[in-house]
Design an enzyme around this catalytic site. Structure first.
Site, mmCIF file in Angstrom:
data_model
loop_
_atom_site.group_PDB
_atom_site.id
_atom_site.type_symbol
_atom_site.label_atom_id
_atom_site.label_comp_id
_atom_site.label_asym_id
_atom_site.label_seq_id
_atom_site.Cartn_x
_atom_site.Cartn_y
_atom_site.Cartn_z
ATOM 1 N N ASP A 284 0.867 -1.180 0.000
ATOM 2 C CA ASP A 284 0.000 0.000 0.000
ATOM 3 C C ASP A 284 0.905 1.232 0.000
ATOM 4 O O ASP A 284 2.131 1.146 0.185
ATOM 5 C CB ASP A 284 -0.967 -0.025 1.191
ATOM 6 C CG ASP A 284 -2.196 0.856 0.933
ATOM 7 O OD1 ASP A 284 -2.152 1.698 0.014
ATOM 8 O OD2 ASP A 284 -3.200 0.706 1.660
HETATM 9 C C1 NOJ Z 1 -4.143 3.828 0.100
HETATM 10 C C2 NOJ Z 1 -5.316 2.941 0.396
HETATM 11 O O1 NOJ Z 1 -5.138 2.319 1.663
HETATM 12 C C3 NOJ Z 1 -5.560 1.863 -0.643
HETATM 13 O O2 NOJ Z 1 -6.808 1.260 -0.389
HETATM 14 C C4 NOJ Z 1 -5.535 2.440 -2.015
HETATM 15 O O3 NOJ Z 1 -5.753 1.408 -2.959
HETATM 16 C C5 NOJ Z 1 -4.196 3.110 -2.251
HETATM 17 N N1 NOJ Z 1 -4.000 4.166 -1.287
HETATM 18 C C6 NOJ Z 1 -4.072 3.676 -3.670
HETATM 19 O O4 NOJ Z 1 -4.928 4.733 -3.847
#
Ligand code: NOJ
Length: 765
Positions: A284
């Site tokens: 993430d």
């Molecule tokens: C952070 C988030 O936790 C995740 O769900 C998301 O896919 C990513 N950012 C990319 O935007």
């Protein structure tokens, strides 16, 4: 362009996979192709493939990004939403980089791309697998037409704590329901073949257990017994992977002391060895760097080392792989093999998405670009309206307040009545507020000139400026929570005046979409005080009061349950929300949604999930002894249980019958029940089958959902509903984490919610 690209690749690789018709030959082709390609890659180019860049970040202006791509330093990007944005990036990869390895383009398409469908929690409320499949398929069609190859979805984190703002992104509290939906969504995003131009690779998230963050506070730790993990939290990820999800996004939380991003057990032993996952794992946002904050790495070098060794293939928006991996290879701390494993997965994903065969598979040619990416003709409004209608849950309807008549005067009041941004919900991808139908617009169009509609805002979402400021910092594009400058008293006075002229009040209250989002955990589940004051004033007019709730998590609604004559839970219902809600309010559609998550009476009751493990002193409502498990200040149990939802008609269930009192292993048992529509209108409901394991080697839940059917019956019609029970439905993870069905007695419970059920017993031999 495509032919040229292929010729170039052929020249550089001296190999191009033949189109094979047997899966084994295809797999061999893939492996040979990737092995050949990897032989030609420098270490720098390999590490470049592990880098996933966020478009639009200040640290990576477009010109620099093009240079980095041309230098072979980027594997993929995310957050761009048009073909014209993606084409020059792909051009740089396939025309200017040495090995011409295509990029892939990803985006968070969680509940729609240009057409925004209801938020995931709402879609789960439909219990309608066909409708959910359709919404995911359309999302894939729209996103792939904009040059996108991968979605960071489905989000399948089981959430039993509504304080967690990301509850809205998930599919509720139940492992069985969430697993069913996970499977449907993955198959719908990925279509019949991942190579198809209208398919998206699904990266299931957030692996794992993100929904169990302590106290519902985002990014917090998760500490959980292995049995609970296997039994309740892991099944949906497994279901997505078994359905063929090509990607996995790794969670930001730690699990029993190890961050998921550094968790070898999670990413290798469980995911790859036990579950056989062969796809790509993606960290993430910034998660590798966060290993320092978790306190398991002293510096960036250790963080990169931990992540690559654990099995994090691609680093999202994080420079540590690029900076540290060359040094770690040079010192021998990281083996070439470890980098190669990650690179192979990234290239494998690109191969599976068909990008080596045609890097412009989803970007298409410029001549075919839509003249206007936001053109109305690109939306799927009818399907969005249908999905939204199916997602609404009728929580209360006294004296048949609903459906409303299309005559007389209706007062539409509340800060969410005319809220085209909020109705889209969070993670609304490329959806535009100007294309969404607010409740005000929906009611106006439904009524035409048949009835008078008076509108007043009545209150701001909240009067607490500190909260408004916070929500506007975390909101996506612009300040979203815009305050009406009038005093609360003046706004309420205007609303009361409107209400007094009306036959019925429709109050649209709840949360702004930014209140149910990432980084937005709450200590209270109340409708904010500004709106509760408004509701009290409206109630005092004595007019029938219908609440239309917009929110992304269960709220604590004890007061509202007493106050309101009718309550319709609409979540955040998407582009066509206003039309869909109007359809239900006026009875053009008979509501059929059922809650995928329990609603506590107050946050002090959390967790209130229905499938709680049994205890030694359970609360017994008929004998409320004081030495039983309960909170003494308020009634035990949730306000609205899992699986609950009313209709404009009535249904009865009777005559639960089992085909036998015993079940042999490898045999089946039929459970049947008569469902009757005893009311005056045609309608749909969800018949739910729960099983209780009466005695086992480990404590088992009081009941567990094992099957359901959504059934449409005409007024007065009745139908016998059959369920087949097998040994698999009785299995659980024992203390050795083996999935077993132990001999003994089981209760079968069938109901129209998880609390009111018919029961019969049988024995597994
Ligand atoms: C952070 C988030 O936790 C995740 O769900 C998301 O896919 C990513 N950012 C990319 O935007």
């Amino acid at each position: 362009m495509n032919k040229l690209y292929l010729l170039g690749l052929l020249a550089s690789l001296l190999y191009l996979p033949a189109l094979a018709d047997s899966p084994r030959v295809a797999l061999q082709d893939k492996q040979i192709f990737i092995a050949n390609l990897m032989q030609q890659m420098t270490l720098e180019e390999k590490i470049g493939q592990l880098r996933l860049i966020s478009i639009g970040g200040e640290e990576m202006p477009k010109e620099r990004l093009i240079e980095e791509i041309a230098a072979g330093h980027v594997g993929g990007t995310f957050n761009s939403v048009t073909r014209t944005e993606n084409r020059p990036l792909q051009d740089a990869a396939v025309n200017s980089s040495r090995l011409k390895i295509p990029l892939f383009f990803a985006y968070d398409i969680v509940h729609g791309h240009r057409t925004i469908f209801p938020i995931s929690l709402a879609q789960a409320s439909s219990w309608d697998m066909q409708a959910i499949a359709k919404s995911a398929r359309i999302s894939a069609i729209e996103a792939s037409a904009d040059g996108i190859d991968m979605t960071f979805a489905p989000m399948v984190d089981i959430s039993r704590d509504p304080r967690w703002g990301r509850t809205s992104e998930g599919l509720g509290e139940d492992p069985y329901l969430v697993s069913r939906i996970a499977k449907v969504m993955v198959k719908a995003y990925q279509g019949d073949s991942l190579q198809a131009p209208d398919s998206l690779m699904a990266s299931v998230k957030h692996f794992a257990l993100y929904g169990a963050v302590e106290g519902g506070r985002d990014y917090n730790i998760v500490d959980m017994s292995p049995v609970r993990m296997y039994q309740a939290y892991l099944p949906p990820y497994r279901a997505a992977i078994d359905a063929g999800a090509g990607g996995v996004m790794i969670a930001l939380n730690s699990i029993n002391g190890t961050p998921a991003t550094a968790n070898t057990w999670l990413l290798q032993d469980l995911l790859r060895k036990d579950w056989g996952f062969k796809g790509i794992t993606i960290s993430d946002h910034g998660a590798i760097g966060e290993l320092l904050k978790h306190g398991v790495a002293r510096n960036g070098r250790e963080a990169a080392k931990l992540a690559i060794k654990a099995g994090v293939d691609m680093s999202m928006h994080d420079e540590l792989y690029r900076q540290e991996l060359p040094k770690l290879i040079a010192s021998g701390e990281v083996k070439q093999q470890e980098i190669d494993n990650a690179v192979r997965d990234v290239l494998g994903a690109k191969y599976d998405m068909g990008l080596f065969e045609d890097p412009y598979r989803r970007i298409g040619s410029a001549a075919d670009d839509p003249a206007d990416t936001n053109a109305e003709s690109r939306l799927h409004r009818a399907e969005a309206r249908d999905m939204a209608r199916r997602s609404l849950v009728l929580l209360k309807n006294e004296n048949q307040t609903l459906p409303l008549k299309k005559h007389g005067t209706i007062a539409l009041i509340g800060p969410l009545a005319d809220a085209p941004i909020d109705i889209l919900g969070s993670w609304a991808a490329a959806g535009l507020p100007r294309q969404s139908v607010s409740l005000l617009k929906g009611l106006r169009e439904a009524l035409g000139d048949q009835a008078q509609l008076i509108h007043a805002r009545g209150a701001n979402i909240t009067n607490d400026q500190r909260i408004v400021d916070y929500l506007n910092v975390i909101s996506f594009w612009e300040p979203e929570v815009v305050q009406d400058k009038r005093s609360p008293a003046a706004m309420i006075a205007e609303a009361v005046e409107a209400a007094e002229q009306a036959d019925v009040i429709v109050a649209a209250v709840g949360e702004s979409r930014s209140m149910s989002h990432e980084a937005v955990s709450r200590t209270s589940l109340d409708i904010p005080a500004s709106q509760r004051a408004l509701l009290a004033a409206l109630k005092a007019t004595g007019k029938p009061l219908v609440l239309v709730l917009m929110n992304g998590r269960p709220l604590a609604l004890q007061g509202e349950q007493e106050q309101a004559d009718a309550i319709l839970e609409t979540w955040f219902s998407g582009t066509e929300g206003g039309h869909a809600i109007a359809d239900v309010l006026f009875g053009d559609y008979n509501p059929s949604g059922k809650l995928p998550i329990s609603f506590p009476r107050s946050p002090g009751q959390i967790p209130t999930y229905y499938n709680h493990p049994r205890i030694g002193r359970p609360f017994n409502p008929e004998k409320p002894d004081h030495y039983t498990s309960q909170y003494f200040e308020e009634p035990n149990g949730p306000l609205y249980p899992f699986g609950y939802g009313l209709s404009y008609t009535e249904f009865s269930l009777s005559g639960l019958t089992l085909s036998s009192r015993t079940l042999q292993r490898n045999a089946t048992l039929d459970a049947s029940v008569t469902l009757k529509n005893t009311g005056q209108r045609d309608g749909e409901t969800v018949v739910q089958l729960y099983i209780q394991d009466i005695t086992a080697s480990l404590i088992r839940p009081v009941k567990e959902l094992k099957n359901f059917q959504k059934v449409m019956l005409k007024a007065g019609e009745e139908k016998i509903i059959h369920f087949t029970i097998t040994e698999d439905d009785l299995k659980f993870y024992n203390i050795h984490l083996e999935q077993v069905a132990e001999p003994g007695e089981f209760n079968v419970q069938i109901g129209l919610d998880s609390e009111t059920v018919q029961e019969q017993r049988f024995e597994l031999l």
